[in-house]
Scaffold this motif. Structure first.
Motif, PDB file in Angstrom:
ATOM      1  N   GLU A 222       0.827  -1.213   0.000  1.00 53.70           N
ATOM      2  CA  GLU A 222       0.000   0.000   0.000  1.00 53.70           C
ATOM      3  C   GLU A 222       0.863   1.267   0.000  1.00 53.70           C
ATOM      4  OE1 GLU A 222      -3.648   2.031   2.449  1.00 53.70           O
ATOM      5  OE2 GLU A 222      -1.875   1.340   3.517  1.00 53.70           O
ATOM      6  N   THR A 223       1.929   1.269   0.769  1.00 51.55           N
ATOM      7  CA  THR A 223       2.795   2.453   0.832  1.00 51.55           C
ATOM      8  C   THR A 223       3.407   2.743  -0.541  1.00 51.55           C
ATOM      9  OG1 THR A 223       3.288   1.958   3.155  1.00 51.55           O
ATOM     10  CG2 THR A 223       4.751   3.493   2.057  1.00 51.55           C
TER      11      THR A 223
ATOM     12  N   ARG B 232       0.638   4.106  -2.877  1.00 56.12           N
ATOM     13  CA  ARG B 232       0.317   5.500  -2.565  1.00 56.12           C
ATOM     14  C   ARG B 232       1.403   6.437  -3.094  1.00 56.12           C
ATOM     15  NH1 ARG B 232       0.089   6.583   2.971  1.00 56.12           N
ATOM     16  NH2 ARG B 232      -0.854   8.578   2.437  1.00 56.12           N
TER      17      ARG B 232
ATOM     18  N   ASP C  96       0.856   7.818  -6.372  1.00 57.61           N
ATOM     19  CA  ASP C  96      -0.293   8.732  -6.457  1.00 57.61           C
ATOM     20  C   ASP C  96      -1.606   7.999  -6.752  1.00 57.61           C
ATOM     21  OD1 ASP C  96       1.120  11.029  -5.823  1.00 57.61           O
ATOM     22  OD2 ASP C  96       1.694  11.379  -7.905  1.00 57.61           O
TER      23      ASP C  96
ATOM     24  N   ARG D 189      -5.020   6.209  -5.178  1.00 55.01           N
ATOM     25  CA  ARG D 189      -5.826   6.208  -3.956  1.00 55.01           C
ATOM     26  C   ARG D 189      -6.045   4.750  -3.539  1.00 55.01           C
ATOM     27  NH1 ARG D 189     -11.485   9.046  -1.979  1.00 55.01           N
ATOM     28  NH2 ARG D 189     -10.578   9.435   0.067  1.00 55.01           N
ATOM     29  N   THR D 190      -5.713   4.448  -2.300  1.00 53.99           N
ATOM     30  CA  THR D 190      -5.688   3.051  -1.864  1.00 53.99           C
ATOM     31  C   THR D 190      -6.712   2.751  -0.780  1.00 53.99           C
ATOM     32  OG1 THR D 190      -4.000   3.574  -0.216  1.00 53.99           O
ATOM     33  CG2 THR D 190      -3.221   2.772  -2.365  1.00 53.99           C
TER      34      THR D 190
ATOM     35  N   ASP E 157      -6.447   5.531   1.970  1.00 54.09           N
ATOM     36  CA  ASP E 157      -5.307   6.459   1.893  1.00 54.09           C
ATOM     37  C   ASP E 157      -4.354   6.278   3.074  1.00 54.09           C
ATOM     38  OD1 ASP E 157      -6.084   7.596  -0.514  1.00 54.09           O
ATOM     39  OD2 ASP E 157      -7.325   9.118   0.454  1.00 54.09           O
ATOM     40  N   GLY E 158      -4.169   5.049   3.509  1.00 54.12           N
ATOM     41  CA  GLY E 158      -3.199   4.752   4.553  1.00 54.12           C
ATOM     42  C   GLY E 158      -3.669   5.006   5.971  1.00 54.12           C
TER      43      GLY E 158
END
Length: 456
Positions: free
Chosen positions: A74-75, A78, A81, A83-84, A102-103
């Motif tokens: 995920e990092t 992100r 750019d 959206r997670t 977004d984390g």
């Protein structure tokens, strides 16, 4: 005896507070009670409009390392750019940690809203199916609906247990990640790695890329048979990608990672242990495969430098040092033991262990015994927790009576261990580098983390 579902004539009760959501979810079948089928979750997501089809996804299975690897993937995404959304389980301290956008985990208001959005449909599924929706199935539905509403570009989804019939598996992921497979959850998955691999291979779908961590030959054969069966592409650790070099460093380790498309040098990872380096290589390969190309070197370095993984060899306090690690099976304990040898020089190291009653506690104890000077046996607040006294009986056989004590209350157990670690001479070790390791269960570590953060 089949449990009767709620009366469908009664409308689902909407929640006002986080506590009400927690109560409503926990009143359903627990995560430990399973009926291997996708029928309920498919009926549920269909009523929700199949939200899981509105975003791309990376699906992560394996025996250990799923949450850490999911967080790394995920990092990196992100940093591109995108959206997670991220779905992980179990949670350490708070149920809402399982659903992140977004984390960041959903806040209390967002978690209540996510529950209320799906609640009207839960009773409909309960009424139509032989068994009611479980806790896990309901929260998976909440996650997928939240990701669709956000909307996210890509979701990183950690399997709860197994793969093929896990509730998360209503997604058809672009990338299926299979971390090392060992024995855990024998009651549901089988008692040898090859049998378990058949279940976990179920997340590999036609047209996907299977990113496979290094496996034993028999497990690799099962996974490659699935890849061939569904016509997936494959990237294998040790063949297409891997850890080219690693050096323990202050606060973590320096890595050179060979990706599927490029090599990335001078990557600092602020996590400890060779297993986390392996997780990083897998995460990198997954993101390269997702985007079908090499990544920018600086982006990779910046992303990995930001990675956190709470409760995984996490130093939560100093003086004395207290380390938290959620190892709960022998495979996880072996990774923990190797990291202790590799990155730390604690002496004495006093263990605080609380385990679940359905886990291989004897295997855990055997792996960790050479690394612990002393062990304080305790328990967590879960009804599934093994009693401290039962754990201590096995521990005494392995460690000897003079190296084991029983302190059922977790807070008191940590205090006892901290005292022993600080007074090293009491157990014939020089003062100065004593530490406490809290381990044995995600629940034990989560409860310890909440206590210790409050004291800092």
């Amino acid at each position: 005896m089949t449990e009767l579902p709620p009366d469908p004539a009664e409308p689902a009760r909407l929640a006002q507070t986080f506590a009400e959501v927690e109560d409503a979810l926990l009143s359903r079948w627990p995560e430990t009670k399973l009926e291997p089928s996708l029928d309920r979750i498919q009926a549920f997501t269909e009523l929700l409009g199949d939200p899981q089809r509105s975003f791309r996804s990376v699906h992560v299975t394996g025996t250990n390392g799923k949450t850490s690897t999911s967080r790394m993937i995920e990092t990196l995404l992100r940093a591109l750019d995108l959206r997670t959304g991220r779905f992980t389980s179990p949670h350490l301290e708070k149920m809402s940690e399982r659903i992140s956008i977004d984390g960041e985990p959903l806040d209390d208001e967002g978690f209540v809203r996510a529950f209320n959005d799906v609640a009207p449909y839960t009773h409909l599924v309960d009424a139509e199916q032989e068994h009611p929706l479980s806790f896990f199935e309901t929260i998976v539905g909440m996650a997928y609906a939240s990701f669709a509403e956000a909307p996210v570009d890509v979701a990183v989804v950690e399997v709860g247990m197994g793969g093929a019939w896990d509730a998360t598996n209503v997604i058809d992921a672009d990338v299926a990640v299979v971390l090392p497979i060992a024995v855990d959850h024998e009651k549901y998955l089988g008692d040898d790695p090859a049998t378990i691999a058949v279940e976990k291979a179920g997340i590999i779908k036609p047209g996907s890329v299977a990113v496979l961590a290094e496996q034993t030959p028999e497990v690799a054969a099962v996974l490659m048979a699935r890849v061939a069966e569904v016509g997936a592409s494959v990237a294998r650790e040790g063949v297409e990608f891997g850890v080219a070099a690693r050096t323990p460093a202050v606060g973590g380790q320096m890595l050179s990672l060979q990706g599927v498309h490029a090599r990335y040098d001078d990557v600092f990872l602020p996590l400890y242990g060779a297993h986390q380096a392996q997780n990083a290589a897998v995460a990198l390969a997954a993101v390269e495969s997702f985007g079908s190309g090499a990544l920018d070197d600086d982006l990779v370095r910046a992303a990995f430098a930001e990675v956190t993984s709470p409760g995984r060899l996490e130093i939560i306090r100093r003086s004395p040092t207290i380390v938290l690690d959620a190892a709960h099976n022998p495979h996880g304990a072996e990774a923990l033991a190797a990291a202790l040898e590799d990155s730390f020089a604690f002496s004495p190291l006093v263990g605080v262990m609380g385990v679940m009653s359905d886990k291989d506690h004897e295997g855990l104890l055997n792996v960790l015994e050479p690394h612990l000077t002393y062990l304080v046996c305790t328990q967590n607040s879960s009804s599934r927790s093994m009693s401290a006294a039962t754990l201590a009986r096995t521990a005494t056989e392995i460690f000897g009576e003079d190296r084991v004590s029983v302190v059922p209350d977790l807070a008191e157990a940590i205090d006892r261990a901290a005292t022993l670690a600080e007074a090293g001479e009491a157990i014939e070790v020089s003062i100065g580098a004593g530490a406490v390791l809290v381990t044995g269960s995600v629940v034990t570590v989560g409860e310890a983390r909440a206590m210790l953060k409050g004291r800092r």
